[in-house]
Write an enzyme that holds these catalytic residues in place. Sequence first.
Site, PDB file in Angstrom:
ATOM      1  N   ASP A 160      -8.518 110.832   9.863  1.00  0.00           N
ATOM      2  CA  ASP A 160      -8.769 110.659   8.357  1.00  0.00           C
ATOM      3  C   ASP A 160     -10.056 110.439   8.219  1.00  0.00           C
ATOM      4  OD1 ASP A 160      -8.050 109.972   5.584  1.00  0.00           O
ATOM      5  OD2 ASP A 160      -6.876 108.869   5.977  1.00  0.00           O
ATOM      6  N   GLU A 193      -8.325 115.699   5.426  1.00  0.00           N
ATOM      7  CA  GLU A 193      -9.461 115.280   4.709  1.00  0.00           C
ATOM      8  C   GLU A 193      -9.592 114.992   3.291  1.00  0.00           C
ATOM      9  OE1 GLU A 193     -13.089 118.340   3.493  1.00  0.00           O
ATOM     10  OE2 GLU A 193     -11.336 118.205   3.658  1.00  0.00           O
ATOM     11  N   TRP A 194      -8.319 115.644   3.116  1.00  0.00           N
ATOM     12  CA  TRP A 194      -7.968 115.468   1.229  1.00  0.00           C
ATOM     13  C   TRP A 194      -8.353 117.189   0.750  1.00  0.00           C
ATOM     14  CZ3 TRP A 194     -10.867 110.885   1.597  1.00  0.00           C
ATOM     15  CH2 TRP A 194     -10.759 110.244   2.162  1.00  0.00           C
ATOM     16  N   GLY A 195      -8.840 117.852   1.422  1.00  0.00           N
ATOM     17  CA  GLY A 195      -9.249 119.268   1.118  1.00  0.00           C
ATOM     18  C   GLY A 195     -10.647 118.738   0.667  1.00  0.00           C
ATOM     19  N   ASP A 215      -3.607 111.172  -1.668  1.00  0.00           N
ATOM     20  CA  ASP A 215      -1.737 111.346  -1.282  1.00  0.00           C
ATOM     21  C   ASP A 215      -1.136 111.808  -2.062  1.00  0.00           C
ATOM     22  OD1 ASP A 215      -3.799 110.485   1.077  1.00  0.00           O
ATOM     23  OD2 ASP A 215      -3.199 108.360   0.856  1.00  0.00           O
TER      24      ASP A 215
HETATM   25  C1  GLA Z   1      -5.234 107.795   3.546  1.00  0.00           C
HETATM   26  C2  GLA Z   1      -4.700 109.535   3.657  1.00  0.00           C
HETATM   27  C3  GLA Z   1      -2.944 108.728   3.838  1.00  0.00           C
HETATM   28  C4  GLA Z   1      -2.664 107.897   5.241  1.00  0.00           C
HETATM   29  C5  GLA Z   1      -3.720 106.404   4.710  1.00  0.00           C
HETATM   30  C6  GLA Z   1      -3.982 105.052   5.860  1.00  0.00           C
HETATM   31  O1  GLA Z   1      -5.050 107.704   2.085  1.00  0.00           O
HETATM   32  O2  GLA Z   1      -4.315 110.135   3.214  1.00  0.00           O
HETATM   33  O3  GLA Z   1      -1.612 109.481   4.078  1.00  0.00           O
HETATM   34  O4  GLA Z   1      -3.456 107.558   6.667  1.00  0.00           O
HETATM   35  O5  GLA Z   1      -5.735 106.254   4.524  1.00  0.00           O
HETATM   36  O6  GLA Z   1      -5.203 104.698   5.124  1.00  0.00           O
END
Ligand code: GLA
Length: 414
Positions: A160, A193-195, A215
């Site tokens: 993450d 890394e969410w892009g 998410d």
């Molecule tokens: C981030 C990630 C999620 C999850 C949470 C856990 O938000 O994007 O998929 O792993 O952390 O805290």
Amino acid sequence: MKKTGLTITAAACAAVILALYTACVCPCGGAKSAALAPTPQMGWNSWNKFQGRVSEQVIREIADAMATNGMKAAGYRYVNIDDFWQAPQRDAQGNILPDPKRFPSGIKALADYVHSKGLKLGVYSDAGTNTCGGRPGSLGHEVQDAQTYASWGVDYLKYDWCNVGGLQAPAAYKKMSDALRASGRPILFSLCEWGTSKPWTWARGIGQSWRTTGDIFAKFDGLITHTAEWKEYGVLQILDLQEGLRQYAGPGHWNDPDMLEVGNGMTENEDRAHFTLWCFLDAPLISGNDLRHMAPETLSILTDRDLIAVNQDPLGIEALKYSLHDGVEIFFKPLQHGAWAMCVLNRNLEPRQVGFDWKNEAVSDDISNRQAKFDTITYRVRDLWKKQDLGTTATPLSAEVPGHDVLALRLDKP
Ligand code: GLA
């Protein structure tokens, strides 16, 4: 005799040199790591349903369920523990420890158990000082953590991007990627890394998949804005953010639009549409519901062989968006042997009547250089969810697609 001995010694030397060369010099690390996910990885992850409520008992029961309920037979392999498996502090030597209350038997024992079911175990960490949930992150401990995971028999790491300060993502992820490789155990590396810094442009060869968005949450059409940086996305919102990314994915390196929310509260139509879209996107199929207690409809969506075959097609070519009219969006995905899959998504809440006169349509995929020429080739048409043959592309398609649902077709050459 002597000659034979010499020959054997020479052969053994050659083998050792080759092994050393392969391990140290040969630029085939990429090829090796691609072998970890030649098709999108399939499994389960604790986060979407359990968040911080993970324990070794839950994980064992999930593994039991996956091994026996048809999911393993359908291709699901990884049982992944997300955040909160770690103890709040490392030990005096800096080693990462499992939370003693939630995982009293330790991760090695859990990995042994999951392996005994013919499945694989995944864990979660973070490139920063702490995970998003505040447990210790791997910053400064990358090699140590990778060695620990390998010694426990871990098979998958989701990594993450919280609490990273001024870190640069490409270097931070490469550091852990190198550490995993050096550990000597094949460990699938899933970047989360969410892009933010466009990992599709740099993460191929570093990991097998990279998150493309923030998410997901269990809503078909919705967006929650917590802050400017922290949003949660519905299925359609995530789908729309995949535009322009298909060229970056392929065998061994996948765009990850986040884990599945099938079985977590959407309607059956919405779950079916969500699963179908993720199959067409060549997304990792990481289920996120409670596998121990699920409705038969949920299980039948998650284990549908025909849709999974679309996702696991060896060509690994993501679907292309063909058209969008009146909230009805059509996607085509090239499959092996010149076949195609077609998805008609109804984004509206109300049903829509859909007509498609094949002979007036032509699909041309500039990226994979494949064409579906309906005027010259007549394909057989099969409805993948209804398990019905619908004739051929010689006859125009006419179908009603319910609201928030899909029609998924497979087109095979005669
Ligand atoms: C981030 C990630 C999620 C999850 C949470 C856990 O938000 O994007 O998929 O792993 O952390 O805290």
